[in-house]
Enzyme design. Structure first.
Site, PDB file in Angstrom:
ATOM      1  CG  ASP A  24       0.148  -1.293   4.909  1.00 29.16           C
ATOM      2  OD1 ASP A  24       0.328  -0.674   5.982  1.00 29.16           O
ATOM      3  OD2 ASP A  24      -0.535  -2.328   4.837  1.00 29.16           O
ATOM      4  CE  LYS A  77      -2.085  -5.559   5.927  1.00 25.78           C
ATOM      5  NZ  LYS A  77      -2.371  -4.103   5.844  1.00 25.78           N
ATOM      6  CE  LYS A  93      -0.494  -5.234   2.595  1.00 28.03           C
ATOM      7  NZ  LYS A  93      -1.183  -3.915   2.581  1.00 28.03           N
TER       8      LYS A  93
END
Length: 219
Positions: free
Chosen positions: A90, A183, A153
């Site tokens: 991430d 996400k 995300k």
């Protein structure tokens, strides 16, 4: 919430520990709890790798939490993490570049990390949606898709502007149109919040309070 089961939600969760004072014992406890809860993945700081977690996906972060790292540094950090067993990374974008409308810089930043890990890891792009306008959210999501990311995300959970919102998740989901995952993370502390974000289009959840959230869903 009645339509979403506890098991369905558990299979969407990255059980997360990114506290700067986390110890190896804390990570071991995270892994044990993740197994008990039946979650999809654990997410830990890159300095805690490698982590032994059979049956769980291991995720980590790059350029975290500020995103104000040189793209080559983010790439090197991501590459090393993958070599140490991370299956998902991430990365945090340069939020300032996005706020300034320099989406080419955002694109180049993501490409650098994508090229560093190749196809060896799932790449999620943290955009800090609470710090961006709707227009910037859309443009950054488009840049992430062009750069070959697998997910967009919402948040690191560390930005003062806040974490995930249903509005941002819906905007992100509408922009990527199912071609990328979405996400939601940052400030998700209840089943009601999680359900709202899933309904808005989240396909993965980043949670540090996974047990607390899951207890609100029917088994």
């Amino acid at each position: 919430m009645a339509q979403i089961s506890r098991r369905d939600v558990a299979e969407m969760i990255d059980h997360t520990l990114l506290s700067p004072d986390a110890t190896p014992a804390d990570v071991a406890a995270l892994v044990d709890e993740a197994r008990q809860l039946g979650v999809y993945a654990i997410c830990v700081s890159p300095s805690m790798l490698p982590v032994r977690a059979p049956g769980l996906v291991v995720a980590t972060v790059a350029g975290f939490p500020s995103g104000k790292h040189h793209s080559l540094v983010k790439g090197a950090e991501a590459r090393l993490a993958v070599e140490q067993g991370a299956a998902e990374v991430d990365m945090v974008i340069d939020v300032g570049a996005a706020r300034a409308g320099d989406y080419n810089a955002v694109l180049a930043d993501i490409i650098a990390v994508r090229e560093a890990v190749g196809d060896r890891a799932v790449l999620k792009v943290i955009i800090e949606s609470a710090a961006l306008t709707d227009e910037a959210i859309v443009e950054v999501c488009r840049a992430a898709e062009r750069a070959g990311a697998d997910f967009v995300k919402t948040s690191t959970g560390f930005h003062p502007a806040g974490g995930a919102s249903a509005h941002a998740v819906k905007l992100m989901a509408d922009t990527v149109g199912g071609r990328l995952g979405v996400k939601a993370s940052g400030g998700i502390r209840s089943a009601a919040q999680a359900a709202e974000l899933i309904t808005a289009g989240a396909t993965r959840l980043g949670l540090s309070r996974s047990r607390e959230v899951l207890e609100g869903f029917p088994s």
